[in-house]
Design an enzyme around this catalytic site. Structure first.
Site, short mmCIF file in Angstrom:
data_model
loop_
_atom_site.label_atom_id
_atom_site.label_comp_id
_atom_site.label_asym_id
_atom_site.label_seq_id
_atom_site.Cartn_x
_atom_site.Cartn_y
_atom_site.Cartn_z
N ALA A 6 0.86 -1.18 0.00
CA ALA A 6 0.00 0.00 0.00
C ALA A 6 0.89 1.23 0.00
CB ALA A 6 -0.90 -0.01 1.22
N MET A 7 0.79 2.06 -1.04
CA MET A 7 1.66 3.21 -1.21
C MET A 7 0.81 4.49 -1.18
SD MET A 7 4.28 1.67 -4.09
CE MET A 7 5.49 3.00 -3.85
N SER A 8 0.91 5.22 -0.07
CA SER A 8 0.08 6.40 0.13
C SER A 8 0.59 7.61 -0.63
CB SER A 8 0.02 6.74 1.62
OG SER A 8 1.30 7.15 2.07
N GLY A 9 1.85 7.57 -1.04
CA GLY A 9 2.48 8.74 -1.63
C GLY A 9 3.43 9.42 -0.67
N GLY A 10 3.62 8.82 0.51
CA GLY A 10 4.53 9.35 1.51
C GLY A 10 5.81 8.55 1.59
N VAL A 11 6.73 9.03 2.40
CA VAL A 11 8.06 8.41 2.49
C VAL A 11 7.99 7.04 3.15
CG1 VAL A 11 8.59 9.61 4.67
CG2 VAL A 11 10.45 8.79 3.20
N LEU A 32 -4.45 3.80 -2.78
CA LEU A 32 -5.88 3.76 -2.51
C LEU A 32 -6.48 5.14 -2.73
CD1 LEU A 32 -5.83 1.66 0.79
CD2 LEU A 32 -5.88 0.86 -1.60
N CYS A 101 -9.90 3.15 9.65
CA CYS A 101 -9.41 2.94 8.29
C CYS A 101 -8.53 1.69 8.23
CB CYS A 101 -8.62 4.15 7.81
SG CYS A 101 -8.00 4.02 6.13
N GLY A 125 3.50 1.05 5.53
CA GLY A 125 4.55 1.83 6.17
C GLY A 125 4.28 2.13 7.63
N CYS A 200 -7.25 12.64 7.03
CA CYS A 200 -6.97 12.71 5.59
C CYS A 200 -8.15 13.22 4.79
CB CYS A 200 -6.51 11.35 5.07
SG CYS A 200 -7.79 10.07 5.03
#
Length: 361
Positions: A6-11, A32, A101, A125, A200
């Site tokens: 799962a890649m949220s767009g954060g580091v 997501l 969530c 992460g 979020c």
């Protein structure tokens, strides 16, 4: 193993995906899409569901040379997280949407779809650790992260054993500074991206405004412990137990001490306010427990994502869980989760969780 990262767009999620790939897993990245109308750009550290976040996740997947997809979870997220969040506030409770969530989206909806597609687990992460139980190798043990400032075991404490069995947390043994440095070495564009600290789905940070649009106004009185009406409000959903600022009371208490929100009564539309010592809680009742181990009689409890820890004794009944604290805690609100930790090992191992229904002094 085949892992869905799962890649949220954060580091954090980007480095987690990188570590899973380096460990030899067959990794696929997924972002997501949780908003039906995502903002074009992220506002600093607010939110995590913008178009920019999706693009950052895709760029990181390209650097890692892994397949990448976007899954539309907006309807499920609205039904399972946003609408219950609003309903809880309307009922005078204080929910934790990140916790829900994890429970309803990442480790129910996403994990179910991942398994249906042939993936073995979902990697995230989150800062938490999983280890193998000596008594039951098939039963994962959830532990606090090595970095206490980033530990997220509290918001994962609602997960069931079968959900943890399908989870991987590659960052649990690392401090955040190490994760950022690793992202920079790997050439990931998110290495210095700010962490998300807000809800979020409320990227503006204006929770009051968000709730007012959905609940409307329900005016009522603000009442002191002696019964005096000291002010008026637009709705109990504007407040949380323990709140000090933004009460809208035009005059101080007679003794000059600040007032705090002590309780919320949505039926009578009453907000009870008073001195800080009135916030002390010595016992609480919780419902809907989820156990990862045999229910404890003595443990360490945590009632907020950061802080709110105390040793306690626990009694499990047909009605839920009764918790007696060894020392008072302040600002404990119905709707929050209480997470139980094993009392040894500095409260490192998660034993289970429940939802706080009521508190008492």
């Amino acid at each position: 193993m085949r892992i869905l990262a799962a890649m949220s767009g954060g580091v954090d999620s980007a480095v987690a995906a990188a570590r899973l790939r380096d460990a030899g897993h067959d990794v696929t990245g997924v972002h997501l899409a949780l908003s039906a109308k995502p903002a074009t750009m992220r506002e600093g550290a607010r939110g995590c569901c913008s178009v920019e976040d999706s693009r950052d996740a895709r760029r990181c997947a390209d650097v890692l040379d892994i397949p990448f997809y976007v899954w539309d979870m907006a309807a499920r997220f609205r039904d399972d997280v946003v609408e219950p969040f609003v309903a809880e506030y309307a009922a005078g409770r204080t929910p934790n949407p990140c916790l829900r969530c994890n429970e309803k989206i990442k480790f129910t909806a996403v994990l179910e779809r991942a398994r249906a597609l042939g993936f073995d687990a979902v990697g995230t992460g989150h800062y938490a650790r999983l280890s193998v139980s000596a008594d039951d190798p098939a039963h994962p043990v959830l532990r606090r992260a090595a970095d206490p400032d980033k530990d997220q075991s509290y918001v994962l404490g609602v997960l069931r054993p079968d959900q943890l069995a399908g989870a991987l947390f590659p960052l649990g043994a690392s401090p955040k500074t190490e994760v950022r440095a690793e992202a920079a070495r790997r050439g990931l564009v998110v290495a210095e991206k700010p962490d998300s600290h807000d809800i979020c789905f409320i990227p503006s940070g204006d929770t009051r405004g968000f709730l007012a649009e959905r609940i409307g106004e329900a005016p009522g009185e603000m009442v002191a412990p002696d019964g005096e009406v000291v002010g008026h409000h637009r709705g109990v959903h504007d407040f949380t137990v323990g709140q000090r600022h933004g009460l809208g009371i035009g005059r101080p208490a007679a003794d000059g001490r600040p007032r705090y929100v002590l309780g919320l009564e949505p039926v009578s539309r009453t907000v009870r306010v008073g001195p800080v010592e009135e916030l002390d809680v010595t016992s609480l009742h919780a419902t809907d427990p989820v156990w990862l181990a045999e229910p404890p009689t003595g443990c360490v409890v945590q009632v907020r994502a950061h802080g709110g820890l105390a040793r306690a004794s626990v009694a499990v009944t047909d009605a839920g869980v009764d918790v007696t604290l060894d020392e008072p805690l302040r600002g404990v609100a119905p709707g929050q989760a209480v997470v139980f930790y094993r009392p040894d090992d500095a409260g490192d191992v998660v034993l289970g969780s429940a939802t706080i229904a009521s508190t008492s002094r």
